[in-house]
Write a protein that holds these residues in place. Structure first.
Motif, PDB file in Angstrom:
ATOM      1  N   LEU A   1     -12.142  75.829  31.765  1.00 31.97           N
ATOM      2  CA  LEU A   1     -13.383  74.484  32.615  1.00 31.97           C
ATOM      3  C   LEU A   1     -13.303  73.468  31.509  1.00 31.97           C
ATOM      4  N   VAL A   2     -12.799  73.973  30.203  1.00 35.27           N
ATOM      5  CA  VAL A   2     -12.735  72.739  29.331  1.00 35.27           C
ATOM      6  C   VAL A   2     -11.528  71.496  29.636  1.00 35.27           C
ATOM      7  N   ASP A   3     -10.469  72.507  30.247  1.00 34.59           N
ATOM      8  CA  ASP A   3      -9.555  71.294  30.266  1.00 34.59           C
ATOM      9  C   ASP A   3      -9.597  71.113  31.407  1.00 34.59           C
ATOM     10  N   ALA A   4     -11.014  70.871  32.907  1.00 43.69           N
ATOM     11  CA  ALA A   4     -11.897  70.531  33.613  1.00 43.69           C
ATOM     12  C   ALA A   4     -13.038  68.862  32.906  1.00 43.69           C
TER      13      ALA A   4
ATOM     14  N   GLU B   1     -30.778  88.211  40.658  1.00 39.23           N
ATOM     15  CA  GLU B   1     -29.880  87.788  38.870  1.00 39.23           C
ATOM     16  C   GLU B   1     -30.378  87.116  37.783  1.00 39.23           C
ATOM     17  N   ARG B   2     -29.668  87.433  37.066  1.00 40.80           N
ATOM     18  CA  ARG B   2     -30.056  85.927  35.575  1.00 40.80           C
ATOM     19  C   ARG B   2     -28.900  85.153  34.764  1.00 40.80           C
ATOM     20  N   ARG B   3     -29.312  84.010  34.569  1.00 43.70           N
ATOM     21  CA  ARG B   3     -28.262  83.058  34.586  1.00 43.70           C
ATOM     22  C   ARG B   3     -27.932  83.472  32.669  1.00 43.70           C
ATOM     23  N   HIS B   4     -26.586  83.305  32.819  1.00 48.80           N
ATOM     24  CA  HIS B   4     -26.020  83.271  31.324  1.00 48.80           C
ATOM     25  C   HIS B   4     -25.004  82.093  31.015  1.00 48.80           C
ATOM     26  N   VAL B   5     -25.165  81.378  29.785  1.00 42.62           N
ATOM     27  CA  VAL B   5     -24.853  79.975  29.500  1.00 42.62           C
ATOM     28  C   VAL B   5     -23.970  80.119  28.658  1.00 42.62           C
ATOM     29  N   LYS B   6     -22.787  78.956  28.222  1.00 46.95           N
ATOM     30  CA  LYS B   6     -22.535  78.719  27.506  1.00 46.95           C
ATOM     31  C   LYS B   6     -21.930  77.374  27.153  1.00 46.95           C
ATOM     32  N   ARG B   7     -21.706  77.100  25.800  1.00 48.16           N
ATOM     33  CA  ARG B   7     -21.303  75.257  25.275  1.00 48.16           C
ATOM     34  C   ARG B   7     -19.941  75.890  25.469  1.00 48.16           C
ATOM     35  N   LEU B   8     -19.192  75.483  25.643  1.00 45.30           N
ATOM     36  CA  LEU B   8     -17.630  75.072  26.080  1.00 45.30           C
ATOM     37  C   LEU B   8     -16.998  74.943  24.808  1.00 45.30           C
ATOM     38  N   GLY B   9     -15.753  74.376  23.897  1.00 45.03           N
ATOM     39  CA  GLY B   9     -15.031  74.077  23.511  1.00 45.03           C
ATOM     40  C   GLY B   9     -15.178  74.428  21.837  1.00 45.03           C
TER      41      GLY B   9
END
Length: 169
Positions: free
Chosen positions: A115-118, A161-169
């Motif tokens: 995902l980071v590469d994209a 459903e519950r959403r989970h998030v993350k900052r990448l990189g």
């Protein structure tokens, strides 16, 4: 264990993992008749179609152990309008016989790198309400609930459903 991009030849193995992981992981969270009615042949046909298409930057990774497919993860661009520009982990599953062996870690690490590469700086995923095993797995890998919820209506069931998030990189 080997992490690699999925090919159409992996459709059967992905389908086996998909069905067996749902039957074990969602027991008590989804109606039993739905879980009992899951078909590897139907999932295989669906996966063969998915693996030949590229929609919303879709990618699928698989993990093999001793030549047997034991896990998969599918991901790409966000599907939800309120998350445009981010990545989404659409699904990640390991065969129940491979739970707690590092398969999930290998997959989620590979997904995050891809995902980071994209070009994605952030990503999200949805967790079935009550699936504490999965929520705990995601939290150990730095994903956190942001409070968003959704209702997914499928034949024979309504899923919260519950959403989970993350900052990448």
């Amino acid at each position: 264990m080997l992490l690699r991009a999925a090919t159409v030849d992996d459709a059967h193995g992905i389908a086996v993992v998909h069905v067996r992981s749902w039957q074990a992981g969602y027991r008590g969270l989804m109606p039993q008749h739905v879980l009992d009615g899951l078909s590897i042949a139907e999932r295989e046909a669906g996966w063969a179609r998915i693996l030949t298409e590229t929609v919303r930057g879709s990618q699928t990774l698989v993990v093999e152990r001793a030549g047997t497919l034991v896990g998969w993860a599918s991901f790409g661009d966000a599907r939800d309008a309120d998350a445009a520009g981010t990545g989404e982990l659409w699904g990640i599953y390991a065969h129940p016989d491979a739970w707690s062996t590092g398969v999930g870690h290998l997959l989620i690490d590979g997904v995050e790198r891809a995902l980071v590469d994209a070009g994605h700086e952030a990503a999200y995923l949805w967790v079935l309400e009550g699936n504490e095993r999965a929520a705990s797995f995601y939290e150990r890998h730095g994903w956190a609930s942001d409070g968003a919820t959704k209702v997914d209506r499928r034949p024979g069931m309504v899923l919260h459903e519950r959403r989970h998030v993350k900052r990448l990189g």
